[in-house]
Design a protein around this motif. Structure first.
Motif, PDB file in Angstrom:
ATOM      1  N   GLU A  54       2.511   0.391  11.899  1.00  0.00           N
ATOM      2  CA  GLU A  54       1.231   0.987  12.282  1.00  0.00           C
ATOM      3  C   GLU A  54       0.650   1.886  11.197  1.00  0.00           C
ATOM      4  N   LEU A  55       1.472   2.276  10.214  1.00  0.00           N
ATOM      5  CA  LEU A  55       0.944   3.112   9.133  1.00  0.00           C
ATOM      6  C   LEU A  55       0.226   2.274   8.078  1.00  0.00           C
TER       7      LEU A  55
ATOM      8  N   ASN B  41       0.860  -1.185   0.000  1.00  0.00           N
ATOM      9  CA  ASN B  41       0.000   0.000   0.000  1.00  0.00           C
ATOM     10  C   ASN B  41       0.898   1.237   0.000  1.00  0.00           C
ATOM     11  N   ALA B  42       1.622   1.437  -1.076  1.00  0.00           N
ATOM     12  CA  ALA B  42       2.659   2.469  -1.050  1.00  0.00           C
ATOM     13  C   ALA B  42       2.061   3.867  -1.075  1.00  0.00           C
ATOM     14  N   PRO B  43       2.379   4.700  -0.095  1.00  0.00           N
ATOM     15  CA  PRO B  43       1.872   6.081  -0.106  1.00  0.00           C
ATOM     16  C   PRO B  43       2.424   6.887  -1.272  1.00  0.00           C
TER      17      PRO B  43
ATOM     18  N   LEU C 113       8.910  -2.098   9.434  1.00  0.00           N
ATOM     19  CA  LEU C 113       9.200  -0.738   9.854  1.00  0.00           C
ATOM     20  C   LEU C 113       7.914   0.106   9.760  1.00  0.00           C
ATOM     21  N   LEU C 114       7.602   0.845  10.809  1.00  0.00           N
ATOM     22  CA  LEU C 114       6.398   1.685  10.876  1.00  0.00           C
ATOM     23  C   LEU C 114       5.152   0.917  10.435  1.00  0.00           C
TER      24      LEU C 114
ATOM     25  N   THR D 200       1.371   0.415   5.663  1.00  0.00           N
ATOM     26  CA  THR D 200       1.877   0.523   4.301  1.00  0.00           C
ATOM     27  C   THR D 200       2.184  -0.853   3.730  1.00  0.00           C
TER      28      THR D 200
ATOM     29  N   PRO E 125       7.060   7.638   4.199  1.00  0.00           N
ATOM     30  CA  PRO E 125       7.343   7.761   5.630  1.00  0.00           C
ATOM     31  C   PRO E 125       8.764   7.337   5.975  1.00  0.00           C
TER      32      PRO E 125
END
Lengths: 453, 247, 177
Positions: free
Chosen positions: B226-227, B77-79, B223-224, B229, B115
């Motif tokens: 919780e976002l 789910n790349a921002p 890594l991260l 991604t 991020p």
């Protein structure tokens, strides 16, 4: 309907129609004073410096700016949002007040719309320049091409932004131009100079003022006004999605669209006020732009300022209430305290606190007060955009990506350049286009002037 | 999004990483990453596609040091992909976050919206430019360039590609030999160079691949995370055996 | 063909309106009126209507359908691409594009319709009956080609009675409007 006792006449001094034509056209028919040439010269110098900065940016690369791997957007996007915000004045003024049938708009809307068109053009410069390969900017048009055809990404807020600004520029220009048709015809029929007559006849498009023209003119104004009212709300909402759709702390909030729209109208009205104070002083048009007009704008500003204050508080509250540590860090350690305190508190003081002075009638009636507060509001709005764009990017999720950002003189130069272009554009507008909608002023000239109203 | 064939993934074991930076240099050599010089590095415009983050804990006199190699996470789910107006970056059917240099107009929106901040921008023209006379300004210097990888123009964004040129080469070879790809046949430059074997690349869709095995390790995290991604890069958290070292 | 017009000039809106009313009462057909700003009574008296709003509505309707179809075609049928794990038909993000492009289309199409119907084109010179109409005068124009002299005189009297500052006849070779 119109209460004269409370609001005073819309146009002071019981003028005849031909007097109105003459007085409004006088800045165009008489030669401008020395101040005009001095101001135009200064604006041109700023613009030339801007062109130099643009030349360096395009020929050497974005590396000449202060932006870096973490802060990919710096002054250019701050300025872009700032100019677009200012560009909301015209539409907000003309269209909202047209739809609400607020007839006091008539003597201000032309200048506000001119400001909109010039400000949006200044704004549109930045998204173009911030591209690494500006010569390929046409890739953003969704046109059938030989590359597949490869279309564009319709999910991208930048694409939305691009079409929104294009549409906004076109519509505000059409609305502005449409309003000028009857006035160009007035100039064409009044002037004695042959060249001027030919030029204004060309741009007047053969307007005669017949009943056929007027009815279509009115219905087109309402159509354009109606759809542009949607645009006033949508353009800055879409600009806000550039941030709200992003993932960065301090960007990813649903508050942004309304907050941006209100902020845009705030800065737009403040810029209108700055301009009107100057126009009144220089051209002595106090009969048309009366103290009551300035009072009305000041009241709107103090109201919007309260909304802005609420929005700032809400943002900080939600950052704390969400319990999201990145949001908390951005707001409490990087804005309220930290490296960017100056910009944060500058924003609060200029936007939420200083406009409260407009509660006092004395301030609303003094031109120094109006000018000072309106300039400070625009400064505060610049700080607000800086806060949003730069602080979020400078310290986000991973500490190894934390950087500070300082603009180079090239970036500052581009900004000065747009300020120069804007000023020069406004000065040319004063000189070559009637600064008020003559026909509309005539239609309200007697309102509030007659005994029985 | 389902990936029918391959779903490429990378596992990094932080227990094994010693922070030697070989992966950084291997990546630079493989992918024609320009050397930008001290001044640009100072202005935070480093071009490395993989970098090693350091974290410290305990007292400053006797710190514990943690190394974490960070590269493009190839998020499912790349921002960054959502925000590119010209679709210069999008997702491949094999789970790669791909970057099309020819299409990029350099709005830098993807850089901002990442991020992890692993995307890099060509701030200047680094090739054939005497101002950046490090390796690609002279004919001799240009001999270090890898012919399989494009040299990027000024104004485009670049980032880790999971050494897509190596993936394609091995896929083609397997196709010519009429066989399926073997596990560990494709080695990214960082994986190849890692002396500790901390970096493992492979197919996440293959339950028996080495990378899938590591992804099932309870130490695995993203890594991260919780976002949401959904990165394709997984880390095995570092474990200190304090009891043993005390005794 | 040479055409003769009787042109009445008025100073004030009220006198101008009452003059139109009395001319219409005597069943004289008013060719057109020219005013420095829009006067709404005139639209009622001369039964002027504009169908631009209806046209604009249909422009908008076609634009909405067209844009949504275009977005669906490009992102689902022609070249589907995955962005950030979104479905090909990511309808919510199409809404923004649809709204803006619809507004854009309606504006351009309405402007074109306005320009064509009103014959307002850059550089065009429409016939100006009396050039003071764009400044401060209200002008009534009656075509007197088919009227005999006594009728024509009657119009002049009617206009004068209602407070016209000036009434005169003027010939035009060709009329552009």
């Amino acid at each position: 309907m119109y209460n004269r006792k409370i609001r005073g006449p819309l146009v002071e001094g019981n003028k005849t129609f031909s007097q109105i034509s003459k007085e409004i056209l006088s800045p165009m028919e008489t030669s401008p004073g020395l101040w005009w040439y001095v101001a135009f010269g200064l604006a041109s110098i700023a613009a030339v410096f801007g062109f130099y900065a643009i030349y360096i940016t395009v020929s050497r690369g974005i590396g000449t700016w202060g932006v870096n791997n973490s802060v990919g957007w710096g002054w250019e996007i701050v300025n872009f949002v700032w100019w677009i915000g200012i560009g909301h004045a015209g539409t907000a003024f003309s269209i909202f007040l047209l739809i609400l049938r607020q007839r006091w708009r008539t003597s201000i809307n032309r200048a506000a719309e001119a400001m909109t068109v010039i400000a949006v053009m200044s704004a549109a410069l930045f998204p173009a320049l911030h591209m690494g390969r500006v010569w390929l900017a046409f890739y953003i048009f969704p046109y059938p091409n030989t590359r597949g055809p490869l279309w564009v990404n319709f999910n991208s807020p930048l694409f939305w932004d691009f079409i929104a600004i294009t549409a906004y520029l076109l519509i505000s220009f059409s609305f502005w131009y449409l309003g000028m048709l009857p006035d160009f015809a007035t100039i064409r029929d009044r002037t004695k100079s042959k060249i001027k007559k030919a030029i204004y006849a060309f741009f007047g498009m053969g307007w005669t003022g017949s009943s056929h023209h007027w009815i279509r003119f009115e219905s087109l104004s309402f159509i354009l006004g109606g759809i542009a009212a949607v645009l006033v709300v949508s353009v800055h909402s879409i600009v806000s999605t550039d941030f709200a759709v992003g993932i960065e702390p301090g960007w990813h909030t649903t508050l942004f669209p309304p907050y941006f729209v209100v902020g845009a109208i705030f800065s737009g009205f403040a810029m209108v006020m700055t301009l009107m104070v100057i126009v009144r002083k220089i051209y002595k048009l106090t009969d048309y732009i009366t103290d009551n007009h300035m009072d009305a704008i000041a009241r709107i500003l103090v109201f919007i300022s309260l909304i802005m204050g609420t929005a700032y508080t809400t943002e900080v509250f939600i950052a704390w209430y969400s319990g999201n540590e990145y949001e908390m860090f951005t707001f409490f350690r990087n804005r309220i305290t930290g490296d960017y305190t100056f910009q944060f508190w500058g924003m609060i003081i200029c936007n939420a606190l200083i406009p409260q002075l407009f509660w006092f009638r004395k301030v609303r009636r003094s031109w120094v007060g109006l000018l000072a507060v309106s300039l400070l509001i625009n400064l505060g709005m610049w700080f607000e955009r800086f806060n949003i764009v730069v602080t979020s990017l400078s310290k986000d999720f991973l500490p190894s990506n934390w950087v500070s950002y300082n603009p180079t003189y090239i970036e500052i130069g581009v900004y000065l350049g747009t300020l120069g272009l804007f000023t020069a554009g406004i000065l040319l507008f004063f000189r070559y286009i009637p600064i008020m909608a003559i026909s509309e002023v005539k239609s309200v000239a007697h309102i509030g002037n007659k005994k029985d109203d | 999004m389902k990936y029918d064939g391959f779903h490429w993934g990378l596992a990094i074991d932080l227990n094994l990483c010693v922070g030697c930076n070989s992966c950084v240099i291997a990546c630079q050599a493989e992918n024609n990453i320009p050397v930008v010089g001290k001044e640009e590095v100072r202005r935070r415009r480093i071009m490395h596609w993989i970098k090693i983050d350091r974290y410290y804990s305990d007292t400053p006199d006797d710190p514990k040091v943690y190394f974490q190699p960070i590269t493009c996470q190839h998020c499912d789910n790349a921002p960054c992909e959502n925000v590119c107006p010209v679709s210069a970056t999008n997702h491949s059917s094999e789970g790669l976050n791909q970057m099309t240099y020819n299409r990029c107009i350099g709005t830098k929106y993807c850089i901002n919206n990442c991020p992890y901040k692993v995307r890099r921008f060509n701030w200047f023209r680094y090739t054939n430019n005497k101002a950046f006379d490090f390796n690609t300004a002279s004919d001799l210097g240009k001999m270090v360039l890898n012919p399989d990888v494009t040299v990027r123009e000024r104004g485009v964004v670049e980032k880790c590609s999971f050494c897509v040129q190596r993936i394609q080469e091995k896929k083609l070879q397997a196709k010519l030999e009429n066989r399926t790809l073997r596990d560990n046949e494709i080695k990214t430059a960082c994986m190849q160079a890692c002396p500790a074997g901390a970096i493992i690349f492979g197919n996440l869709n293959d339950r028996n691949s080495k990378v899938s095995g590591i992804f099932e390790n309870p130490r695995r995290y993203h890594l991260l995370e919780e976002l949401h991604t959904l990165p394709s890069v997984g880390y095995l958290t570092k474990v200190w055996n304090d009891e043993e070292s005390k005794s | 063909m040479k055409r003769v017009f009787k042109i009445g000039i008025f100073d004030e809106e009220e006198r101008f309106i009452s003059s139109i009313e009395s001319l219409q009462k005597k069943e004289f057909k008013i060719y057109d009126v020219f005013t420095p700003y829009p006067v709404h009574e005139v639209f009622h008296l001369l039964k002027r209507k504009s169908r631009l709003p209806t046209a604009a509505y249909f422009f908008g309707l076609f634009a909405i359908i067209g844009v949504l179809a275009f977005l669906y075609y490009t992102s689902v049928i022609d070249w589907p691409i995955v962005y950030g794990g979104k479905p090909f038909n990511s309808f919510p993000s199409f809404i923004v594009v649809t709204i803006v492009i619809t507004i854009f289309t309606v504006t351009i199409a309405s402007l074109a319709a306005f320009s064509a119907r009103s014959k307002l084109i850059p550089g065009r010179e429409n016939t100006i009956f009396d050039s003071r109409a764009t400044d401060d005068k209200f002008v009534i124009v009656v075509n007197t080609d088919l009227l005999d002299n006594s009728k024509s005189e009657q119009i002049t009297t009617l206009m004068k009675e209602n407070g016209a500052v000036e009434v005169y006849d003027k010939d035009f070779e060709n009329i552009y409007a």
